[in-house]
Design a protein around this motif. Structure first.
Motif, PDB file in Angstrom:
ATOM      1  N   LEU A   9     -58.276 -17.497 -61.225  1.00  0.00           N
ATOM      2  CA  LEU A   9     -57.261 -17.597 -60.172  1.00  0.00           C
ATOM      3  C   LEU A   9     -57.703 -16.913 -58.883  1.00  0.00           C
ATOM      4  CD1 LEU A   9     -54.008 -16.961 -62.220  1.00  0.00           C
ATOM      5  CD2 LEU A   9     -54.806 -19.128 -61.286  1.00  0.00           C
ATOM      6  N   ALA A  10     -58.433 -15.815 -59.014  1.00  0.00           N
ATOM      7  CA  ALA A  10     -58.859 -15.058 -57.826  1.00  0.00           C
ATOM      8  C   ALA A  10     -59.849 -15.842 -56.968  1.00  0.00           C
ATOM      9  CB  ALA A  10     -59.471 -13.725 -58.249  1.00  0.00           C
ATOM     10  N   THR A  11     -60.534 -16.799 -57.565  1.00  0.00           N
ATOM     11  CA  THR A  11     -61.519 -17.567 -56.811  1.00  0.00           C
ATOM     12  C   THR A  11     -61.050 -18.981 -56.491  1.00  0.00           C
ATOM     13  OG1 THR A  11     -62.595 -18.238 -58.872  1.00  0.00           O
ATOM     14  CG2 THR A  11     -63.438 -16.250 -57.781  1.00  0.00           C
ATOM     15  N   ASP A  12     -59.792 -19.265 -56.731  1.00  0.00           N
ATOM     16  CA  ASP A  12     -59.253 -20.603 -56.509  1.00  0.00           C
ATOM     17  C   ASP A  12     -58.402 -20.632 -55.235  1.00  0.00           C
ATOM     18  OD1 ASP A  12     -58.325 -23.175 -56.676  1.00  0.00           O
ATOM     19  OD2 ASP A  12     -57.415 -22.939 -58.660  1.00  0.00           O
ATOM     20  N   PRO A  13     -58.815 -21.380 -54.215  1.00  0.00           N
ATOM     21  CA  PRO A  13     -58.029 -21.441 -52.976  1.00  0.00           C
ATOM     22  C   PRO A  13     -56.637 -22.031 -53.154  1.00  0.00           C
ATOM     23  CG  PRO A  13     -60.215 -22.361 -52.635  1.00  0.00           C
ATOM     24  CD  PRO A  13     -60.065 -22.107 -54.099  1.00  0.00           C
ATOM     25  N   ARG A  14     -56.401 -22.732 -54.259  1.00  0.00           N
ATOM     26  CA  ARG A  14     -55.056 -23.265 -54.499  1.00  0.00           C
ATOM     27  C   ARG A  14     -54.028 -22.170 -54.754  1.00  0.00           C
ATOM     28  NH1 ARG A  14     -56.702 -27.562 -58.960  1.00  0.00           N
ATOM     29  NH2 ARG A  14     -57.965 -25.769 -59.484  1.00  0.00           N
ATOM     30  N   CYS A  15     -54.492 -20.950 -54.962  1.00  0.00           N
ATOM     31  CA  CYS A  15     -53.565 -19.821 -55.150  1.00  0.00           C
ATOM     32  C   CYS A  15     -52.866 -19.432 -53.850  1.00  0.00           C
ATOM     33  CB  CYS A  15     -54.288 -18.621 -55.747  1.00  0.00           C
ATOM     34  SG  CYS A  15     -54.558 -18.818 -57.509  1.00  0.00           S
ATOM     35  N   ASN A  16     -53.203 -20.086 -52.761  1.00  0.00           N
ATOM     36  CA  ASN A  16     -52.493 -19.836 -51.503  1.00  0.00           C
ATOM     37  C   ASN A  16     -51.036 -20.265 -51.588  1.00  0.00           C
ATOM     38  OD1 ASN A  16     -54.322 -18.495 -49.914  1.00  0.00           O
ATOM     39  ND2 ASN A  16     -55.232 -20.371 -49.113  1.00  0.00           N
ATOM     40  N   ILE A  17     -50.675 -21.030 -52.616  1.00  0.00           N
ATOM     41  CA  ILE A  17     -49.276 -21.412 -52.798  1.00  0.00           C
ATOM     42  C   ILE A  17     -48.421 -20.168 -53.076  1.00  0.00           C
ATOM     43  CG2 ILE A  17     -49.400 -21.854 -55.281  1.00  0.00           C
ATOM     44  CD1 ILE A  17     -47.556 -24.247 -54.793  1.00  0.00           C
ATOM     45  N   PHE A  18     -49.035 -19.121 -53.554  1.00  0.00           N
ATOM     46  CA  PHE A  18     -48.346 -17.860 -53.814  1.00  0.00           C
ATOM     47  C   PHE A  18     -48.399 -16.978 -52.565  1.00  0.00           C
ATOM     48  CE2 PHE A  18     -49.978 -19.342 -57.906  1.00  0.00           C
ATOM     49  CZ  PHE A  18     -48.798 -19.417 -58.619  1.00  0.00           C
ATOM     50  N   TYR A  19     -47.761 -17.429 -51.506  1.00  0.00           N
ATOM     51  CA  TYR A  19     -47.718 -16.715 -50.221  1.00  0.00           C
ATOM     52  C   TYR A  19     -49.114 -16.320 -49.740  1.00  0.00           C
ATOM     53  CZ  TYR A  19     -42.694 -16.221 -51.071  1.00  0.00           C
ATOM     54  OH  TYR A  19     -41.376 -16.458 -51.319  1.00  0.00           O
ATOM     55  N   TRP A  20     -50.005 -17.276 -49.677  1.00  0.00           N
ATOM     56  CA  TRP A  20     -51.361 -17.085 -49.139  1.00  0.00           C
ATOM     57  C   TRP A  20     -52.148 -16.008 -49.883  1.00  0.00           C
ATOM     58  CZ3 TRP A  20     -46.960 -16.743 -46.053  1.00  0.00           C
ATOM     59  CH2 TRP A  20     -46.604 -17.948 -45.440  1.00  0.00           C
ATOM     60  N   HIS A  21     -51.960 -15.938 -51.193  1.00  0.00           N
ATOM     61  CA  HIS A  21     -52.575 -14.891 -52.010  1.00  0.00           C
ATOM     62  C   HIS A  21     -54.105 -14.899 -51.905  1.00  0.00           C
ATOM     63  CE1 HIS A  21     -52.159 -12.029 -55.398  1.00  0.00           C
ATOM     64  NE2 HIS A  21     -53.413 -12.390 -55.608  1.00  0.00           N
ATOM     65  N   TYR A  22     -54.692 -16.069 -52.017  1.00  0.00           N
ATOM     66  CA  TYR A  22     -56.158 -16.172 -51.960  1.00  0.00           C
ATOM     67  C   TYR A  22     -56.688 -15.710 -50.602  1.00  0.00           C
ATOM     68  CZ  TYR A  22     -60.765 -18.369 -51.791  1.00  0.00           C
ATOM     69  OH  TYR A  22     -62.104 -18.603 -51.637  1.00  0.00           O
ATOM     70  N   SER A  23     -56.076 -16.177 -49.534  1.00  0.00           N
ATOM     71  CA  SER A  23     -56.538 -15.812 -48.191  1.00  0.00           C
ATOM     72  C   SER A  23     -56.359 -14.322 -47.925  1.00  0.00           C
ATOM     73  CB  SER A  23     -55.777 -16.613 -47.136  1.00  0.00           C
ATOM     74  OG  SER A  23     -56.042 -17.983 -47.291  1.00  0.00           O
TER      75      SER A  23
END
Length: 113
Positions: free
Chosen positions: A63-77
């Motif tokens: 999850l930490a390396t997946d840009p799709r985690c930005n759905i969680f309030y821009w978590h990845y970014s």
């Protein structure tokens, strides 16, 4: 801490608008609803970090390396550019203090009647 602050800020902003719209009064239901929404929103903001808490490091790293985690309030970014600052804790404390102040005002208003 910045993801928790970001997660709490959206329902907090809605609570402030509601509170001002109601002429600085809040119902008992609103005093329960908005902190509950803040908690749920904070959990949503840190959802990609929760597998690490429960010992599932492989899922956490995926999850930490997946840009799709930005759905969680821009978590990845946020994780890419994250810096530690005591201002995040201060902001979180200010949100909590404002919520407690609203509750205190409502209790005091009820005691006067």
């Amino acid at each position: 801490m910045n993801q928790l602050l970001l997660g709490a800020s959206f329902p907090f902003a809605a609570a402030v608008v509601y509170y001002l719209f109601k002429k600085c009064r809040a119902s008992f239901r609103a005093l329960l609803l908005f902190p509950s929404l803040m908690l749920l929103s904070m959990l949503w903001a840190i959802a990609p970090d929760l597998p690490r808490l429960f010992g599932h490091r492989d899922l956490y790293y995926r999850l930490a390396t997946d840009p799709r985690c930005n759905i969680f309030y821009w978590h990845y970014s946020i994780d890419l550019a994250e810096t530690d600052s005591p201002l995040y804790a201060l902001g979180f404390a200010l949100i909590a203090a404002c919520m407690l102040l609203a509750v205190w005002r409502e209790i005091r208003a009820e005691e006067r009647t």
